[in-house]
Scaffold this motif. Structure first.
Motif, short mmCIF file in Angstrom:
data_model
loop_
_atom_site.label_atom_id
_atom_site.label_comp_id
_atom_site.label_asym_id
_atom_site.label_seq_id
_atom_site.Cartn_x
_atom_site.Cartn_y
_atom_site.Cartn_z
N ALA A 8 0.88 -0.98 -0.01
CA ALA A 8 0.03 -0.01 0.09
C ALA A 8 0.85 1.12 -0.06
CB ALA A 8 -1.04 0.14 1.19
N ILE A 9 2.02 1.25 0.81
CA ILE A 9 2.73 2.52 0.79
C ILE A 9 3.49 2.74 -0.50
CG2 ILE A 9 4.98 3.19 1.71
CD1 ILE A 9 4.21 1.91 4.31
N GLY A 41 14.53 14.43 6.27
CA GLY A 41 13.20 14.05 6.73
C GLY A 41 13.31 12.90 7.36
N THR A 42 13.49 11.59 6.46
CA THR A 42 13.46 10.58 6.78
C THR A 42 14.35 10.31 7.83
OG1 THR A 42 12.81 9.49 4.58
CG2 THR A 42 13.45 7.87 6.08
N THR A 43 15.47 10.55 7.79
CA THR A 43 16.54 10.37 8.83
C THR A 43 16.05 11.17 10.15
OG1 THR A 43 18.35 10.34 7.30
CG2 THR A 43 19.06 10.73 9.60
N PHE A 44 15.53 12.09 10.22
CA PHE A 44 15.01 12.91 11.25
C PHE A 44 13.86 11.89 12.14
CE2 PHE A 44 11.71 15.41 13.14
CZ PHE A 44 12.33 15.97 14.29
N PHE A 45 13.02 11.70 11.34
CA PHE A 45 11.95 10.83 11.80
C PHE A 45 12.31 9.33 12.47
CE2 PHE A 45 9.09 13.80 9.33
CZ PHE A 45 8.30 14.47 10.53
N LEU A 46 13.29 8.81 11.76
CA LEU A 46 13.83 7.48 12.01
C LEU A 46 14.61 7.78 13.62
CD1 LEU A 46 15.16 5.95 8.90
CD2 LEU A 46 13.37 4.96 10.37
N VAL A 47 15.23 8.91 13.75
CA VAL A 47 15.77 8.97 14.96
C VAL A 47 14.56 9.41 16.02
CG1 VAL A 47 17.11 10.92 16.10
CG2 VAL A 47 17.95 10.09 13.86
N TRP A 48 13.82 9.99 15.73
CA TRP A 48 12.64 10.47 16.41
C TRP A 48 11.96 9.03 16.98
CZ3 TRP A 48 9.22 15.06 16.15
CH2 TRP A 48 8.06 15.21 17.10
N ASP A 49 11.69 8.16 15.85
CA ASP A 49 11.17 6.74 16.29
C ASP A 49 12.22 6.27 17.26
OD1 ASP A 49 8.99 7.02 14.63
OD2 ASP A 49 9.70 5.71 13.20
N ALA A 50 13.31 6.20 17.06
CA ALA A 50 14.48 5.56 18.04
C ALA A 50 14.16 6.00 19.38
CB ALA A 50 15.83 5.68 17.53
N LEU A 83 7.99 6.64 6.03
CA LEU A 83 8.48 7.86 6.37
C LEU A 83 9.21 8.76 5.35
CD1 LEU A 83 10.34 7.11 9.78
CD2 LEU A 83 8.21 8.27 9.57
N ALA A 84 9.82 7.88 4.52
CA ALA A 84 10.35 8.57 3.04
C ALA A 84 8.91 8.98 2.13
CB ALA A 84 11.12 7.50 2.39
N PHE A 85 8.10 8.06 2.23
CA PHE A 85 6.79 8.48 1.48
C PHE A 85 6.11 9.69 2.34
CE2 PHE A 85 1.95 8.06 1.84
CZ PHE A 85 1.79 8.42 0.54
N LEU A 86 6.11 9.69 3.37
CA LEU A 86 5.52 10.86 3.91
C LEU A 86 6.13 12.14 3.80
CD1 LEU A 86 3.48 11.61 6.34
CD2 LEU A 86 5.09 11.43 7.96
N CYS A 87 7.49 12.18 3.67
CA CYS A 87 8.37 13.25 3.41
C CYS A 87 8.20 13.85 1.88
CB CYS A 87 10.01 12.99 3.76
SG CYS A 87 10.25 12.72 5.44
N TYR A 88 8.24 12.72 1.01
CA TYR A 88 8.10 13.08 -0.49
C TYR A 88 6.80 13.73 -0.57
CZ TYR A 88 8.11 12.19 -5.55
OH TYR A 88 8.01 12.28 -6.96
N LEU A 89 5.60 13.06 0.16
CA LEU A 89 4.58 13.61 -0.25
C LEU A 89 4.38 15.28 0.34
CD1 LEU A 89 1.43 13.51 -0.77
CD2 LEU A 89 1.13 12.74 1.88
N ALA A 90 5.03 15.38 1.45
CA ALA A 90 5.34 16.87 1.89
C ALA A 90 5.82 17.79 1.11
CB ALA A 90 5.80 16.94 3.53
N VAL A 91 7.01 17.25 0.25
CA VAL A 91 7.64 17.97 -0.53
C VAL A 91 6.77 18.28 -1.82
CG1 VAL A 91 9.55 18.22 -2.19
CG2 VAL A 91 9.98 17.32 0.16
N VAL A 92 5.88 17.49 -2.36
CA VAL A 92 5.30 17.48 -3.52
C VAL A 92 4.07 18.44 -3.04
CG1 VAL A 92 3.40 16.23 -5.07
CG2 VAL A 92 6.01 15.33 -4.53
#
Length: 118
Positions: A8-9, A41-50, A83-92
């Motif tokens: 789905a992603i 963005g993806t790196t930031f959110f992965l750190v946030w998740d960690a 997270l990468a999808f979310l960041c790409y969606l935000a940029v678009v």
């Protein structure tokens, strides 16, 4: 069915790629800047998740839709894709909003005078 969430992603991401390609909103306008934005963005959110996982705030939970592969405890393999999808969606979406704002009389999009970002 295992893997349906990742599918789905990926299908959703393909839709955003198609919109971006058709309207030249992000990657097809500024590929390096778009890629850097998504990676940061993806790196930031992965750190946030960690941090959330380490403090016990985030818990994976059980779902038959996940593949069942974890990159780390409580971090399913689907998470970086989401997270990468979310960041790409935000940029678009940002590219679309900037374009819409630039079409208003007397306005230009952030960036160059012609309304295009480099």
């Amino acid at each position: 069915m295992p893997g349906i969430y990742l599918i789905a992603i990926l299908v959703s991401a393909a839709g955003i790629v198609a919109i971006d390609a058709r309207l030249s909103l992000a990657f097809w306008r500024a590929p390096v800047r778009t890629t850097v934005s998504i990676v940061i963005g993806t790196t930031f959110f992965l750190v946030w998740d960690a941090v959330g996982i380490a403090t016990g705030v985030f818990v994976k939970g059980g779902s038959a839709l996940l593949l069942g592969i974890d990159l780390a405890p409580q971090l399913p393999i689907e998470e970086p894709f989401f997270l990468a999808f979310l960041c790409y969606l935000a940029v678009v979406a940002s590219g679309w909003a900037n374009r819409r704002l630039a079409r208003r009389p007397g306005r230009s999009a952030p960036g160059d005078e012609d309304g295009r970002d480099s």
